[in-house]
Scaffold this active site. Structure first.
Site, PDB file in Angstrom:
ATOM      1  CG  LEU A  22      -2.079  -0.976   1.209  1.00 40.31           C
ATOM      2  CD1 LEU A  22      -2.855  -0.899   2.513  1.00 40.31           C
ATOM      3  CD2 LEU A  22      -2.992  -0.743   0.021  1.00 40.31           C
ATOM      4  N   GLY A  23       2.004   1.214   0.641  1.00 35.36           N
ATOM      5  CA  GLY A  23       2.843   2.409   0.668  1.00 35.36           C
ATOM      6  C   GLY A  23       3.941   2.296   1.707  1.00 35.36           C
ATOM      7  CE  LYS A  24       9.723   0.978   1.035  1.00 32.29           C
ATOM      8  NZ  LYS A  24       9.006  -0.107   1.740  1.00 32.29           N
ATOM      9  N   GLY A  25       5.793   4.236   4.999  1.00 31.82           N
ATOM     10  CA  GLY A  25       5.686   5.313   5.997  1.00 31.82           C
ATOM     11  C   GLY A  25       7.033   5.497   6.658  1.00 31.82           C
ATOM     12  CG  ASN A  26       8.110   8.829   8.881  1.00 26.57           C
ATOM     13  OD1 ASN A  26       9.096   9.199   8.257  1.00 26.57           O
ATOM     14  ND2 ASN A  26       6.992   9.532   8.934  1.00 26.57           N
ATOM     15  CG  PHE A  27      10.169   4.475  12.134  1.00 25.49           C
ATOM     16  CD1 PHE A  27       9.306   5.237  12.882  1.00 25.49           C
ATOM     17  CD2 PHE A  27      11.497   4.843  12.061  1.00 25.49           C
ATOM     18  CE1 PHE A  27       9.762   6.343  13.564  1.00 25.49           C
ATOM     19  CE2 PHE A  27      11.954   5.947  12.737  1.00 25.49           C
ATOM     20  CZ  PHE A  27      11.084   6.706  13.497  1.00 25.49           C
ATOM     21  CB  VAL A  30       1.366   0.507   4.927  1.00 17.95           C
ATOM     22  CG1 VAL A  30      -0.055   0.140   5.297  1.00 17.95           C
ATOM     23  CG2 VAL A  30       1.961   1.448   5.976  1.00 17.95           C
ATOM     24  CE  LYS A  49       4.893   2.630   9.756  1.00 13.96           C
ATOM     25  NZ  LYS A  49       4.802   4.060  10.205  1.00 13.96           N
ATOM     26  CG  ASP A 143       6.536  13.223   8.039  1.00 15.76           C
ATOM     27  OD1 ASP A 143       6.752  12.040   7.722  1.00 15.76           O
ATOM     28  OD2 ASP A 143       6.752  14.182   7.263  1.00 15.76           O
TER      29      ASP A 143
HETATM   30  C1  LIG Z   1       0.891   7.324   4.982  1.00 13.46           C
HETATM   31  C2  LIG Z   1       2.160   6.669   4.602  1.00 13.46           C
HETATM   32  C3  LIG Z   1       2.141   5.170   4.904  1.00 13.46           C
HETATM   33  N1  LIG Z   1       0.998   4.542   4.274  1.00 13.46           N
HETATM   34  C4  LIG Z   1      -0.190   4.241   4.863  1.00 13.46           C
HETATM   35  C5  LIG Z   1      -0.974   3.663   3.893  1.00 13.46           C
HETATM   36  C6  LIG Z   1      -2.353   3.207   4.026  1.00 13.46           C
HETATM   37  N2  LIG Z   1      -3.035   3.019   2.873  1.00 13.46           N
HETATM   38  C7  LIG Z   1      -4.333   2.660   2.913  1.00 13.46           C
HETATM   39  N3  LIG Z   1      -5.027   2.500   1.759  1.00 13.46           N
HETATM   40  C8  LIG Z   1      -4.587   2.601   0.439  1.00 13.46           C
HETATM   41  C9  LIG Z   1      -3.280   2.956   0.057  1.00 13.46           C
HETATM   42  C10 LIG Z   1      -2.933   3.039  -1.291  1.00 13.46           C
HETATM   43  C11 LIG Z   1      -3.898   2.758  -2.277  1.00 13.46           C
HETATM   44  C12 LIG Z   1      -3.567   2.833  -3.737  1.00 13.46           C
HETATM   45  O1  LIG Z   1      -4.403   2.629  -4.566  1.00 13.46           O
HETATM   46  N4  LIG Z   1      -2.296   3.125  -4.082  1.00 13.46           N
HETATM   47  C13 LIG Z   1      -1.967   3.222  -5.491  1.00 13.46           C
HETATM   48  C14 LIG Z   1      -5.205   2.426  -1.893  1.00 13.46           C
HETATM   49  C15 LIG Z   1      -5.546   2.343  -0.554  1.00 13.46           C
HETATM   50  N5  LIG Z   1      -5.015   2.442   4.066  1.00 13.46           N
HETATM   51  C16 LIG Z   1      -4.333   2.617   5.238  1.00 13.46           C
HETATM   52  N6  LIG Z   1      -4.769   2.481   6.524  1.00 13.46           N
HETATM   53  C17 LIG Z   1      -3.750   2.754   7.373  1.00 13.46           C
HETATM   54  C18 LIG Z   1      -2.623   3.071   6.652  1.00 13.46           C
HETATM   55  C19 LIG Z   1      -2.993   2.989   5.278  1.00 13.46           C
HETATM   56  C20 LIG Z   1      -0.252   3.683   2.700  1.00 13.46           C
HETATM   57  N7  LIG Z   1       0.961   4.213   2.959  1.00 13.46           N
END
Ligand SMILES: CCCn1cc(-c2nc(Nc3ccc(C(=O)NC)cc3)nc3[nH]ccc23)cn1
Length: 309
Positions: A22-27, A30, A49, A143
């Site tokens: 889903l993505g990258k956070g601090n430390f 996800v 995470k 942040d």
């Molecule tokens: C904030 C930095 C760290 N981080 C947290 C998350 C996160 N993402 C999502 N949903 C999400 C993410 C991406 C996509 C997408 O389509 N991407 C192309 C769709 C849905 N739900 C979350 N609940 C708690 C954290 C969290 C992602 N990165």
């Protein structure tokens, strides 16, 4: 078990099925998982995470992040669901509610055509309310950036990633960081750049940058990819931060995004970017000002919003 762990919901690793990143956070990173104890794909989707194991300090920071998030109850902050221990309690993951629309930046870029000023001001007021709530607990986010705001629905955004959040000691009004962190200084207030000093008022400065991002990313005229590169350059190193601190001292500020309503740009952003932190508004005042702008436009009817856009 420490008292806080009794309330923690435990997710068993064997039922946590990995789906996608889903993505990258601090430390940490996800991931999207399905918690499926029945094994029939009827389980719920959750965001997990995982700590990127590197330095011992981050394990403690991660534990602090988990404990901090577990006591936050606010509509504008991503919900904590629990923890998942694996490798016999050797490693721990943070389980949170899954927000389907992803990060605010991606959402703005993919929906430029149908996001109007009113919706962005609604998002801004929700971020304000989330920050106001954090302030009541003496939390400094440190942040606050559009990349750390998630979209729960077409009309709801939430603050996420509390990896750098600190609690201000009761006898002080700020938190001084010993080792300056990784986050790009582009979002830092002058006192954070110069003295590693963080407070609710430095979060207000960062909120001003988020306002700028809101109105910049949704502007289909500007090529967000190019803008993104320019805005998101991880400006590091003492020379660049000194340069940024100097031009801020000489009253340089980010240029107003094209098509940004003057009340928001020349007014709200400028207030957040007052050089002296005690001249910056508090989040409750910002929230009220944003609501007033929304209401004043509504009273002028749809037509006015159209022209505003
Ligand atoms: C904030 C930095 C760290 N981080 C947290 C998350 C996160 N993402 C999502 N949903 C999400 C993410 C991406 C996509 C997408 O389509 N991407 C192309 C769709 C849905 N739900 C979350 N609940 C708690 C954290 C969290 C992602 N990165």
């Amino acid at each position: 078990l420490s008292p806080s762990q009794h309330e923690q919901t435990l997710f068993e690793e064997r039922h946590l099925r990995y789906i996608s990143p889903l993505g990258k956070g601090n430390f940490g990173s996800v991931e999207l998982c399905r918690y499926d104890p029945l094994g029939d794909n009827t389980g719920e989707l959750v965001a997990v995470k995982k700590l990127q194991p590197n330095k011992q300090s981050t394990v403690d920071d991660f534990q602090k992040e988990v404990n901090m998030l577990s006591i936050l109850h606010c509509d504008y902050i991503v919900k904590y669901r629990g923890v998942c221990y694996s490798m016999g309690r050797l490693s721990m993951s943070l389980v949170m509610e899954y927000l389907p629309y992803g990060s605010l930046i991606g959402y703005l870029e993919n929906n430029q055509h149908n996001i109007n000023t009113r919706r962005m001001l609604l998002f801004a007021s929700q971020i304000c309310k989330g920050m106001e709530y954090l302030q009541t607990l003496r939390y400094v986010h440190r942040d606050l950036a559009a990349r750390n705001i998630l979209v729960a629905s077409e009309s709801l955004v939430k603050i996420a990633d509390f990896g750098l959040t600190k609690i201000i000691p009761s006898d002080k009004e700020y938190y001084r960081v010993t080792q300056p962190g990784e986050s790009p200084i582009f979002w830092y207030a002058p006192e954070s750049i110069n003295e590693s000093r963080f407070s609710h008022k430095s979060d207000v400065w960062s909120f001003g940058i988020v306002l700028h991002e809101l109105f910049f990313y949704c502007d289909n005229k500007s090529n967000p990819k190019r803008v993104k590169k320019k805005l998101l350059i991880n400006i590091h190193g003492p020379s660049i931060s000194m340069h940024l601190a100097n031009i801020l001292k000489n009253n340089w500020r980010l240029p107003s995004p094209p098509h940004c309503p003057p009340k928001v740009c020349s007014n709200l952003m400028r207030q957040c970017w007052a050089y002296n932190f005690d001249e910056r508004p508090c989040f409750s005042s910002l929230g009220n000002q944003i609501e007033t702008i929304i209401l004043s436009q509504l009273s002028l009817g749809e037509r006015h919003w159209y022209t505003l856009d």
